[in-house]
Design an enzyme around this catalytic site. Sequence first.
Site, PDB file in Angstrom:
ATOM      1  N   LYS A 238       0.861  -1.189   0.000  1.00 55.13           N
ATOM      2  CA  LYS A 238       0.000   0.000   0.000  1.00 55.13           C
ATOM      3  C   LYS A 238       0.898   1.241   0.000  1.00 55.13           C
ATOM      4  O   LYS A 238       1.912   1.255   0.696  1.00 55.13           O
ATOM      5  CB  LYS A 238      -0.888   0.009   1.245  1.00 55.13           C
ATOM      6  CG  LYS A 238      -1.971  -1.050   1.226  1.00 55.13           C
ATOM      7  CD  LYS A 238      -2.944  -0.861   2.386  1.00 55.13           C
ATOM      8  CE  LYS A 238      -3.941  -2.008   2.490  1.00 55.13           C
ATOM      9  NZ  LYS A 238      -4.941  -2.012   1.415  1.00 55.13           N
ATOM     10  N   ARG A 312      -9.912 -12.175   1.896  1.00 55.97           N
ATOM     11  CA  ARG A 312     -10.725 -13.288   1.368  1.00 55.97           C
ATOM     12  C   ARG A 312      -9.978 -14.611   1.486  1.00 55.97           C
ATOM     13  O   ARG A 312     -10.590 -15.668   1.631  1.00 55.97           O
ATOM     14  CB  ARG A 312     -11.119 -12.976  -0.087  1.00 55.97           C
ATOM     15  CG  ARG A 312      -9.952 -12.837  -1.022  1.00 55.97           C
ATOM     16  CD  ARG A 312     -10.321 -12.104  -2.308  1.00 55.97           C
ATOM     17  NE  ARG A 312     -10.460 -10.659  -2.100  1.00 55.97           N
ATOM     18  CZ  ARG A 312     -10.824  -9.796  -3.037  1.00 55.97           C
ATOM     19  NH1 ARG A 312     -11.086 -10.206  -4.257  1.00 55.97           N
ATOM     20  NH2 ARG A 312     -10.934  -8.520  -2.768  1.00 55.97           N
TER      21      ARG A 312
HETATM   22  N1  BES Z   1      -8.003  -4.251   4.125  1.00 52.39           N
HETATM   23  C1  BES Z   1      -8.198  -3.881   2.767  1.00 52.39           C
HETATM   24  C2  BES Z   1      -9.546  -3.204   2.522  1.00 52.39           C
HETATM   25  C3  BES Z   1      -9.752  -1.874   3.179  1.00 52.39           C
HETATM   26  C4  BES Z   1      -9.482  -0.722   2.506  1.00 52.39           C
HETATM   27  C5  BES Z   1     -10.266  -1.809   4.446  1.00 52.39           C
HETATM   28  C6  BES Z   1      -9.713   0.490   3.106  1.00 52.39           C
HETATM   29  C7  BES Z   1     -10.491  -0.592   5.059  1.00 52.39           C
HETATM   30  C8  BES Z   1     -10.206   0.563   4.387  1.00 52.39           C
HETATM   31  C9  BES Z   1      -8.139  -5.107   1.860  1.00 52.39           C
HETATM   32  O1  BES Z   1      -7.306  -6.131   2.291  1.00 52.39           O
HETATM   33  C10 BES Z   1      -7.640  -4.641   0.539  1.00 52.39           C
HETATM   34  O2  BES Z   1      -6.535  -4.156   0.479  1.00 52.39           O
HETATM   35  N2  BES Z   1      -8.487  -4.783  -0.492  1.00 52.39           N
HETATM   36  C11 BES Z   1      -8.160  -4.365  -1.808  1.00 52.39           C
HETATM   37  C12 BES Z   1      -8.445  -5.531  -2.730  1.00 52.39           C
HETATM   38  C13 BES Z   1      -7.913  -5.361  -4.103  1.00 52.39           C
HETATM   39  C14 BES Z   1      -6.405  -5.470  -4.123  1.00 52.39           C
HETATM   40  C15 BES Z   1      -8.527  -6.423  -4.995  1.00 52.39           C
HETATM   41  C16 BES Z   1      -9.060  -3.178  -2.151  1.00 52.39           C
HETATM   42  O3  BES Z   1     -10.251  -3.205  -1.832  1.00 52.39           O
HETATM   43  O4  BES Z   1      -8.551  -2.212  -2.700  1.00 52.39           O
HETATM   44 ZN    ZN Z   2      -5.291  -5.912   1.733  1.00 56.79          ZN
END
Ligand code: BES
Ligand code: ZN
Length: 462
Positions: A238, A312
């Site tokens: 990130k 997931r």
């Molecule tokens: N933990 C994050 C989702 C999230 C984002 C929670 C912002 C709270 C605030 C999750 O693991 C993630 O990074 N999801 C990605 C998935 C993508 C790479 C397919 C997302 O939603 O951007």
């Molecule tokens: Zn993530």
Amino acid sequence: MKEINIVFSNDDRIQDDKNIQHIISVNPPNSCFIATLANDMVVIAILSSEKYELDDIRMMAGDISRKIKQYKFKVGKINVENVFHTFDYYEKGELVTSFVEGWMLGDYNFDKYKTREKTEEVKLAFSDELGIESYINIGIKRAKATAFTRDLVNEIPKELNPSTFPAYMKEAFKQTKVDVNVLNEKDLSEMHGVLAVGQGSAHPAHFLELNYCGDQSKPLVALVGKGVTFDTGGVSLKVRRNISGMRMDMGGAAAVAGAVKLLSDTHAQVNVVGLIPVVENILDQRSYLPGDIITYKNNISVQIGNTDAEGRLILADGLIRASELGATYVVDIATLTSSARQALGSEIAGVFGDEKLANAIKSLGKENGDFAWPLPLNNSYEAYLRSAHADISNISSDPAPGAMIAALFLRYFITDARKWVHIDMAGVKERSKERGYYAQGASGYGARLLADYAEFISSTKQ
Ligand code: BES
Ligand code: ZN
Ligand code: ZN
């Protein structure tokens, strides 16, 4: 002891009352103000003519407790008859419970790391307490379970991580009917998602089971919560400026723990198991990599497209475990996708799965303050999960419907989709500013919702 009376009125002419000498603060939209009335300080809550939802009452109680704390009052006193008279469309019991719950949560603070500005508790007193003790107690229990969830979610990753999570649970449930089971190495060795996501971390991954059985004759309800104690994204790192909120990526796990606490504290007649995979998703030379393939215990193989879609992957193990344990109903809850947050914001979670059950979640949330709204599962989008070399990919070829794709991914690991719901709480895990009974930081979302859902399932014939 500095005590202040709180008076409710639905007559806004009270503002023109000659006895009011000094209005200290007007606080819309709940229209509460602190005034000097005949040399006595009072909080006067003036209500609009619209019907107040129970959550409006909680929000107002939270606002009042915070406001009077600013004026250094230690106790706020209400008269149940006065409250009841004002909100005569509710039963006394539910009013009392809501008021107590909102009051205590409004008074919540995660200030253990503050070296100055510590705040003191502000108590709620009733001038006519007889006959309402049990409703007060329910309010206290609901607030405490939610505060427990908030504490876990706010906690810093140095303290709360996969190494320490089991001890937090054991401590929390030590004098209760809840049995905390930490999976042994052999069982864990079959949790391929948990092991893959957790393998880069200095803290070994864990899988916890919280068993609470208040009535053996009830169908087993499994509550599966995502427990990523920090989500750096892993190799798919990130890059936002401030990702400290990713310590809250265990909001689902904390919701499950809070719900189990609430059920056990209220001796609910339910049969529940909380399933919590706990990992840290970190970038390290041993981290799992994009391109890796995980083959799950149920024989579904998944190719990793992005290590940031880790939630997931660990929930899949939880869902498989739920069917192994013979759960009739399965709910999973997770801070899963930024897409859910974009769609519904910070006050409403997204619910997927069986339509009837998703609607039940929506109505329970409307009552208890953990708002949720059903979203569709479009079968044809399953094609977006296709992978060249494994059964499915962990990301979509079309990133647009991210929350729905994640839900469709999870459905591969469910045995009976008619008894399953998935709650994406990525948007609602925290609040950016204090308001009503919310402090800045963790919201405590899900503890009340999951507990109420388990009770709902166990008390009605589905
Ligand atoms: N933990 C994050 C989702 C999230 C984002 C929670 C912002 C709270 C605030 C999750 O693991 C993630 O990074 N999801 C990605 C998935 C993508 C790479 C397919 C997302 O939603 O951007
Ligand atoms: Zn993530
Ligand atoms: Zn995550």
